[in-house]
Design a protein around this motif. Sequence first.
Motif, PDB file in Angstrom:
ATOM      1  N   SER A  56       5.224   5.907  -3.378  1.00 50.82           N
ATOM      2  CA  SER A  56       5.607   4.830  -4.279  1.00 50.82           C
ATOM      3  C   SER A  56       4.582   3.720  -4.086  1.00 50.82           C
TER       4      SER A  56
ATOM      5  N   ALA B 132       2.824   0.016  -5.553  1.00 51.93           N
ATOM      6  CA  ALA B 132       2.877  -1.180  -6.389  1.00 51.93           C
ATOM      7  C   ALA B 132       1.576  -1.944  -6.162  1.00 51.93           C
TER       8      ALA B 132
ATOM      9  N   ASP C 132      -1.057  -4.891  -7.344  1.00 51.51           N
ATOM     10  CA  ASP C 132      -1.052  -6.179  -8.044  1.00 51.51           C
ATOM     11  C   ASP C 132      -2.464  -6.776  -8.025  1.00 51.51           C
TER      12      ASP C 132
END
Length: 64
Positions: free
Chosen positions: A29, A31, A33
Amino acid sequence: MKFHIENMTCGGCARGVTSAIKAVDPAASIAADPPTRTVNVETMVARDEIVSALINAGFSPASE
């Protein structure tokens, strides 16, 4: 685990980072940015393997 990747400056870079990590752990997973140049990764793979994959893809991760 969290990384700061100084040269991840755009969406294309974020896709490259994601692809590099997914090559090592397809179930990770991720993420990414780009504005803060940070990546959070949830994986069962060792940190060293993720770091190696990122370096091989042209990104220099620093732990946060």
